[in-house]
Write an enzyme that holds these catalytic residues in place. Structure first.
Site, mmCIF file in Angstrom:
data_model
loop_
_atom_site.group_PDB
_atom_site.id
_atom_site.type_symbol
_atom_site.label_atom_id
_atom_site.label_comp_id
_atom_site.label_asym_id
_atom_site.label_seq_id
_atom_site.Cartn_x
_atom_site.Cartn_y
_atom_site.Cartn_z
ATOM 1 N N ASP A 2 0.820 -1.205 0.000
ATOM 2 C CA ASP A 2 0.000 0.000 0.000
ATOM 3 C C ASP A 2 0.859 1.263 0.000
ATOM 4 O O ASP A 2 1.912 1.288 0.640
ATOM 5 C CB ASP A 2 -0.878 0.001 1.269
ATOM 6 C CG ASP A 2 -2.302 0.356 0.932
ATOM 7 O OD1 ASP A 2 -2.499 1.087 -0.050
ATOM 8 O OD2 ASP A 2 -3.192 -0.102 1.648
ATOM 9 N N GLY A 5 0.003 5.247 -4.557
ATOM 10 C CA GLY A 5 -0.690 6.458 -4.966
ATOM 11 C C GLY A 5 -0.227 7.659 -4.146
ATOM 12 O O GLY A 5 0.070 8.726 -4.692
ATOM 13 N N ARG A 6 -0.136 7.467 -2.828
ATOM 14 C CA ARG A 6 0.276 8.578 -1.957
ATOM 15 C C ARG A 6 1.724 8.985 -2.207
ATOM 16 O O ARG A 6 2.085 10.150 -2.144
ATOM 17 C CB ARG A 6 0.057 8.208 -0.480
ATOM 18 C CG ARG A 6 -1.369 8.463 -0.033
ATOM 19 C CD ARG A 6 -1.661 7.805 1.264
ATOM 20 N NE ARG A 6 -1.739 6.359 1.113
ATOM 21 C CZ ARG A 6 -1.573 5.493 2.093
ATOM 22 N NH1 ARG A 6 -1.286 5.927 3.303
ATOM 23 N NH2 ARG A 6 -1.690 4.199 1.875
ATOM 24 N N ARG A 15 -0.491 8.903 -10.281
ATOM 25 C CA ARG A 15 -0.496 7.691 -9.450
ATOM 26 C C ARG A 15 0.294 6.554 -10.098
ATOM 27 O O ARG A 15 0.940 5.751 -9.418
ATOM 28 C CB ARG A 15 -1.933 7.209 -9.213
ATOM 29 C CG ARG A 15 -2.764 8.105 -8.332
ATOM 30 C CD ARG A 15 -4.176 7.546 -8.196
ATOM 31 N NE ARG A 15 -4.175 6.218 -7.608
ATOM 32 C CZ ARG A 15 -4.144 5.968 -6.294
ATOM 33 N NH1 ARG A 15 -4.119 6.957 -5.427
ATOM 34 N NH2 ARG A 15 -4.153 4.734 -5.844
ATOM 35 N N HIS A 19 2.993 3.358 -8.957
ATOM 36 C CA HIS A 19 2.944 1.910 -9.219
ATOM 37 C C HIS A 19 4.246 1.433 -9.874
ATOM 38 O O HIS A 19 4.747 0.359 -9.564
ATOM 39 C CB HIS A 19 1.743 1.564 -10.103
ATOM 40 C CG HIS A 19 0.423 1.818 -9.442
ATOM 41 N ND1 HIS A 19 0.149 1.425 -8.146
ATOM 42 C CD2 HIS A 19 -0.715 2.430 -9.881
ATOM 43 C CE1 HIS A 19 -1.094 1.784 -7.822
ATOM 44 N NE2 HIS A 19 -1.625 2.406 -8.853
ATOM 45 N N LEU A 113 12.848 -19.767 -3.544
ATOM 46 C CA LEU A 113 11.685 -19.001 -3.074
ATOM 47 C C LEU A 113 10.451 -19.256 -3.946
ATOM 48 O O LEU A 113 10.546 -19.230 -5.172
ATOM 49 C CB LEU A 113 12.044 -17.504 -3.131
ATOM 50 C CG LEU A 113 10.904 -16.514 -2.845
ATOM 51 C CD1 LEU A 113 10.525 -16.531 -1.363
ATOM 52 C CD2 LEU A 113 11.302 -15.096 -3.259
HETATM 53 C C1 FPP Z 1 -1.913 -0.267 -3.566
HETATM 54 O O1 FPP Z 1 -1.445 1.050 -3.374
HETATM 55 C C2 FPP Z 1 -1.225 -0.860 -4.715
HETATM 56 C C3 FPP Z 1 -1.837 -1.462 -5.780
HETATM 57 C C4 FPP Z 1 -3.293 -1.617 -5.902
HETATM 58 C C5 FPP Z 1 -1.044 -1.965 -6.921
HETATM 59 C C6 FPP Z 1 0.207 -2.709 -6.552
HETATM 60 C C7 FPP Z 1 1.090 -2.797 -7.738
HETATM 61 C C8 FPP Z 1 2.438 -2.729 -7.703
HETATM 62 C C9 FPP Z 1 3.206 -2.664 -6.454
HETATM 63 C C10 FPP Z 1 3.241 -2.704 -8.953
HETATM 64 C C11 FPP Z 1 3.091 -3.878 -9.834
HETATM 65 C C12 FPP Z 1 3.404 -5.159 -9.168
HETATM 66 C C13 FPP Z 1 3.529 -6.335 -9.815
HETATM 67 C C14 FPP Z 1 3.738 -7.571 -9.035
HETATM 68 C C15 FPP Z 1 3.504 -6.411 -11.305
HETATM 69 P P1 FPP Z 1 -2.430 2.254 -3.607
HETATM 70 O O2 FPP Z 1 -2.451 2.587 -5.055
HETATM 71 O O3 FPP Z 1 -3.773 1.904 -3.038
HETATM 72 O O4 FPP Z 1 -1.772 3.400 -2.809
HETATM 73 P P2 FPP Z 1 -2.524 4.555 -1.975
HETATM 74 O O5 FPP Z 1 -3.155 3.877 -0.788
HETATM 75 O O6 FPP Z 1 -1.409 5.444 -1.573
HETATM 76 O O7 FPP Z 1 -3.510 5.205 -2.882
#
Ligand code: FPP
Length: 227
Positions: A2, A5-6, A15, A19, A113
Protein backbone atom coordinates in the site's frame (compact mmCIF):
# COMPACT_ATOMS: atom_id res chain seq x y z
CA UNK A 1 1.78 -3.19 -1.02
CA UNK A 2 0.00 0.00 0.00
CA UNK A 3 1.03 3.57 -0.59
CA UNK A 4 1.93 3.80 -4.28
CA UNK A 5 -0.69 6.46 -4.97
CA UNK A 6 0.28 8.58 -1.96
CA UNK A 7 3.97 8.28 -2.80
CA UNK A 8 3.25 9.77 -6.22
CA UNK A 9 0.81 12.40 -4.91
CA UNK A 10 3.41 13.69 -2.43
CA UNK A 11 5.67 14.38 -5.41
CA UNK A 12 2.89 15.84 -7.59
CA UNK A 13 3.26 12.87 -9.95
CA UNK A 14 0.53 10.73 -11.51
CA UNK A 15 -0.50 7.69 -9.45
CA UNK A 16 0.87 5.42 -12.12
CA UNK A 17 4.44 6.54 -11.42
CA UNK A 18 3.87 5.34 -7.86
CA UNK A 19 2.94 1.91 -9.22
CA UNK A 20 6.07 1.90 -11.41
CA UNK A 21 8.21 2.69 -8.38
CA UNK A 22 6.22 0.03 -6.54
CA UNK A 23 7.45 -2.52 -9.05
CA UNK A 24 11.04 -1.56 -8.20
CA UNK A 25 10.24 -2.21 -4.55
CA UNK A 26 8.81 -5.61 -5.54
CA UNK A 27 12.13 -6.49 -7.21
CA UNK A 28 14.15 -5.38 -4.14
CA UNK A 29 11.97 -7.33 -1.72
CA UNK A 30 11.84 -10.50 -3.82
CA UNK A 31 15.59 -10.49 -4.24
CA UNK A 32 16.16 -9.91 -0.52
CA UNK A 33 13.70 -12.66 0.46
CA UNK A 34 15.43 -15.09 -1.90
CA UNK A 35 18.84 -14.24 -0.46
CA UNK A 36 17.85 -14.60 3.20
CA UNK A 37 16.10 -17.92 2.63
CA UNK A 38 12.41 -17.03 2.87
CA UNK A 39 10.47 -20.08 1.72
CA UNK A 40 7.35 -18.41 0.38
CA UNK A 41 6.36 -14.80 -0.28
CA UNK A 42 2.90 -13.66 -1.33
CA UNK A 43 2.40 -10.15 -2.66
CA UNK A 44 -1.04 -8.60 -3.02
CA UNK A 45 -0.81 -6.85 -6.40
CA UNK A 46 -4.46 -6.51 -7.39
CA UNK A 47 -7.58 -7.37 -5.43
CA UNK A 48 -10.99 -8.38 -6.74
CA UNK A 49 -12.10 -4.95 -5.50
CA UNK A 50 -9.39 -3.01 -7.38
CA UNK A 51 -11.45 -3.17 -10.61
CA UNK A 52 -13.46 -0.35 -9.00
CA UNK A 53 -10.55 2.07 -9.56
CA UNK A 54 -10.63 4.59 -12.45
CA UNK A 55 -10.44 2.81 -15.80
CA UNK A 56 -7.15 4.49 -16.72
CA UNK A 57 -5.43 3.32 -13.53
CA UNK A 58 -6.69 -0.25 -13.98
CA UNK A 59 -5.52 -0.28 -17.58
CA UNK A 60 -2.05 1.02 -16.63
CA UNK A 61 -1.78 -1.55 -13.84
CA UNK A 62 -2.61 -4.28 -16.36
CA UNK A 63 0.12 -3.00 -18.72
CA UNK A 64 2.61 -2.96 -15.87
CA UNK A 65 1.65 -6.50 -14.89
CA UNK A 66 2.12 -7.69 -18.47
CA UNK A 67 5.48 -5.93 -18.81
CA UNK A 68 6.67 -7.43 -15.54
CA UNK A 69 5.67 -10.91 -16.71
CA UNK A 70 7.53 -10.41 -20.00
CA UNK A 71 10.66 -8.77 -18.61
CA UNK A 72 11.28 -10.15 -15.14
CA UNK A 73 10.62 -13.86 -15.41
CA UNK A 74 14.03 -14.83 -16.81
CA UNK A 75 15.70 -13.16 -13.84
CA UNK A 76 13.37 -14.94 -11.43
CA UNK A 77 14.21 -18.20 -13.15
CA UNK A 78 17.97 -17.55 -12.91
CA UNK A 79 17.48 -16.99 -9.18
CA UNK A 80 15.67 -20.32 -8.75
CA UNK A 81 12.36 -18.59 -7.89
CA UNK A 82 9.10 -20.43 -8.59
CA UNK A 83 6.40 -18.00 -9.67
CA UNK A 84 2.70 -18.62 -9.12
CA UNK A 85 -0.13 -16.23 -9.85
CA UNK A 86 -3.01 -16.70 -7.45
CA UNK A 87 -6.48 -15.33 -8.14
CA UNK A 88 -9.16 -15.51 -10.80
CA UNK A 89 -7.12 -15.07 -13.97
CA UNK A 90 -10.11 -15.51 -16.28
CA UNK A 91 -10.82 -11.77 -16.00
CA UNK A 92 -7.43 -10.87 -17.53
CA UNK A 93 -6.75 -10.39 -21.25
CA UNK A 94 -5.73 -13.43 -23.32
CA UNK A 95 -2.24 -11.94 -23.59
CA UNK A 96 -1.83 -11.66 -19.82
CA UNK A 97 -3.24 -15.15 -19.31
CA UNK A 98 -0.83 -16.70 -21.81
CA UNK A 99 2.14 -14.85 -20.28
CA UNK A 100 1.09 -16.08 -16.84
CA UNK A 101 0.99 -19.66 -18.11
CA UNK A 102 4.41 -19.25 -19.73
CA UNK A 103 5.97 -17.70 -16.63
CA UNK A 104 4.58 -20.39 -14.35
CA UNK A 105 5.71 -23.25 -16.55
CA UNK A 106 9.20 -21.74 -17.06
CA UNK A 107 9.78 -21.53 -13.30
CA UNK A 108 7.73 -24.54 -12.17
CA UNK A 109 10.67 -26.81 -11.34
CA UNK A 110 12.64 -24.19 -9.39
CA UNK A 111 13.32 -25.11 -5.79
CA UNK A 112 14.07 -21.73 -4.18
CA UNK A 113 11.68 -19.00 -3.07
CA UNK A 114 8.04 -19.54 -4.04
CA UNK A 115 6.74 -16.16 -5.15
CA UNK A 116 2.96 -15.90 -5.20
CA UNK A 117 1.54 -12.84 -6.88
CA UNK A 118 -2.07 -12.32 -5.87
CA UNK A 119 -3.83 -10.80 -8.86
CA UNK A 120 -7.60 -10.48 -9.05
CA UNK A 121 -7.44 -12.28 -5.74
CA UNK A 122 -9.85 -12.14 -2.83
CA UNK A 123 -9.77 -14.28 0.30
CA UNK A 124 -13.51 -14.91 0.21
CA UNK A 125 -13.30 -15.93 -3.45
CA UNK A 126 -10.45 -18.32 -2.56
CA UNK A 127 -12.57 -20.06 0.12
CA UNK A 128 -15.67 -20.39 -2.07
CA UNK A 129 -13.59 -21.73 -4.98
CA UNK A 130 -11.94 -24.25 -2.66
CA UNK A 131 -15.32 -25.59 -1.54
CA UNK A 132 -16.42 -25.94 -5.18
CA UNK A 133 -13.17 -27.69 -6.14
CA UNK A 134 -13.46 -30.05 -3.16
CA UNK A 135 -17.00 -30.97 -4.14
CA UNK A 136 -15.98 -31.54 -7.78
CA UNK A 137 -13.08 -33.75 -6.68
CA UNK A 138 -15.26 -35.76 -4.29
CA UNK A 139 -18.73 -36.02 -5.88
CA UNK A 140 -19.45 -39.09 -3.75
CA UNK A 141 -18.89 -37.20 -0.46
CA UNK A 142 -21.53 -35.38 1.54
CA UNK A 143 -20.80 -31.80 2.63
CA UNK A 144 -20.62 -33.15 6.20
CA UNK A 145 -17.30 -34.76 5.27
CA UNK A 146 -15.72 -31.43 4.45
CA UNK A 147 -13.37 -30.21 7.18
CA UNK A 148 -10.61 -27.63 7.59
CA UNK A 149 -7.86 -30.03 6.58
CA UNK A 150 -9.67 -31.21 3.45
CA UNK A 151 -10.32 -27.63 2.36
CA UNK A 152 -6.67 -26.63 2.75
CA UNK A 153 -5.74 -28.75 -0.26
CA UNK A 154 -7.99 -26.71 -2.55
CA UNK A 155 -6.99 -23.21 -1.54
CA UNK A 156 -4.67 -21.16 -3.73
CA UNK A 157 -1.67 -21.67 -1.44
CA UNK A 158 -2.21 -25.43 -1.09
CA UNK A 159 1.00 -27.20 -0.20
CA UNK A 160 2.69 -24.07 1.14
CA UNK A 161 3.09 -23.20 4.82
CA UNK A 162 0.61 -20.75 6.31
CA UNK A 163 2.12 -17.25 6.36
CA UNK A 164 4.16 -16.52 9.50
CA UNK A 165 4.13 -12.78 8.94
CA UNK A 166 1.87 -10.27 7.23
CA UNK A 167 3.42 -6.92 6.42
CA UNK A 168 1.09 -4.12 5.40
CA UNK A 169 2.73 -0.89 4.32
CA UNK A 170 1.40 2.65 3.93
CA UNK A 171 0.04 2.99 7.46
CA UNK A 172 -3.20 1.10 6.81
CA UNK A 173 -4.24 -1.48 9.39
CA UNK A 174 -6.69 -3.74 7.58
CA UNK A 175 -6.58 -7.21 6.06
CA UNK A 176 -8.60 -6.13 2.97
CA UNK A 177 -9.76 -9.61 1.97
CA UNK A 178 -6.19 -10.92 1.60
CA UNK A 179 -5.38 -14.47 2.73
CA UNK A 180 -8.18 -14.50 5.29
CA UNK A 181 -8.27 -18.29 5.72
CA UNK A 182 -4.51 -18.77 5.79
CA UNK A 183 -3.86 -15.95 8.26
CA UNK A 184 -5.64 -17.46 11.24
CA UNK A 185 -2.33 -17.53 13.18
CA UNK A 186 -0.23 -15.05 11.22
CA UNK A 187 1.64 -12.27 13.03
CA UNK A 188 0.68 -8.82 11.74
CA UNK A 189 3.15 -6.00 11.20
CA UNK A 190 2.07 -2.55 10.09
CA UNK A 191 4.55 -0.13 8.61
CA UNK A 192 4.07 3.55 7.83
CA UNK A 193 6.57 3.29 4.98
CA UNK A 194 4.89 3.81 1.61
CA UNK A 195 5.39 0.74 -0.57
CA UNK A 196 7.70 2.40 -3.17
CA UNK A 197 10.09 3.26 -0.30
CA UNK A 198 9.98 -0.22 1.23
CA UNK A 199 13.48 -1.68 1.08
CA UNK A 200 15.76 -4.35 2.52
CA UNK A 201 16.19 -2.47 5.82
CA UNK A 202 12.42 -2.06 6.23
CA UNK A 203 11.93 -5.77 5.60
CA UNK A 204 14.67 -6.70 8.07
CA UNK A 205 12.98 -4.46 10.67
CA UNK A 206 9.68 -6.30 10.17
CA UNK A 207 11.38 -9.68 10.48
CA UNK A 208 13.22 -8.50 13.58
CA UNK A 209 9.88 -7.50 15.16
CA UNK A 210 8.43 -10.88 14.20
CA UNK A 211 11.36 -12.72 15.76
CA UNK A 212 10.66 -11.07 19.15
CA UNK A 213 7.10 -12.37 19.34
CA UNK A 214 5.95 -15.39 21.24
CA UNK A 215 3.63 -17.47 19.11
CA UNK A 216 1.30 -19.48 21.28
CA UNK A 217 -1.17 -21.05 18.84
CA UNK A 218 -3.80 -21.19 21.57
CA UNK A 219 -1.46 -22.51 24.28
CA UNK A 220 -0.31 -20.57 27.36
CA UNK A 221 2.98 -18.71 27.50
CA UNK A 222 4.19 -21.15 30.19
CA UNK A 223 3.53 -24.14 27.96
CA UNK A 224 5.54 -22.54 25.17
CA UNK A 225 8.55 -21.67 27.34
CA UNK A 226 8.53 -25.19 28.86
CA UNK A 227 9.02 -26.75 25.40
C1 FPP B 1 -1.91 -0.27 -3.57
O1 FPP B 1 -1.45 1.05 -3.37
C2 FPP B 1 -1.22 -0.86 -4.72
C3 FPP B 1 -1.84 -1.46 -5.78
C4 FPP B 1 -3.29 -1.62 -5.90
C5 FPP B 1 -1.04 -1.97 -6.92
C6 FPP B 1 0.21 -2.71 -6.55
C7 FPP B 1 1.09 -2.80 -7.74
C8 FPP B 1 2.44 -2.73 -7.70
C9 FPP B 1 3.21 -2.66 -6.45
C10 FPP B 1 3.24 -2.70 -8.95
C11 FPP B 1 3.09 -3.88 -9.83
C12 FPP B 1 3.40 -5.16 -9.17
C13 FPP B 1 3.53 -6.34 -9.81
C14 FPP B 1 3.74 -7.57 -9.04
C15 FPP B 1 3.50 -6.41 -11.30
P1 FPP B 1 -2.43 2.25 -3.61
O2 FPP B 1 -2.45 2.59 -5.06
O3 FPP B 1 -3.77 1.90 -3.04
O4 FPP B 1 -1.77 3.40 -2.81
P2 FPP B 1 -2.52 4.55 -1.97
O5 FPP B 1 -3.16 3.88 -0.79
O6 FPP B 1 -1.41 5.44 -1.57
O7 FPP B 1 -3.51 5.21 -2.88
Amino acid sequence: MDGNGRWAKKRLLPRFIGHQKGLNAVKRVVSHCASIGVESLTLFAFSTENWRRPEEEVSKLMSLFLKALQREVSKLDENNVRLQIIGDRSAFSEEIQSNIALAESKTSSNSGLVLNIAANYGGRWDIVEAVKKWQKAHPENSIEQLDEYALNDYLCLAGLPEPDLLIRTGGEQRISNFLIWQMAYTEFYFSDVLWPDFDEAALDKAIQSFSMRQRRFGKTGEQITAC
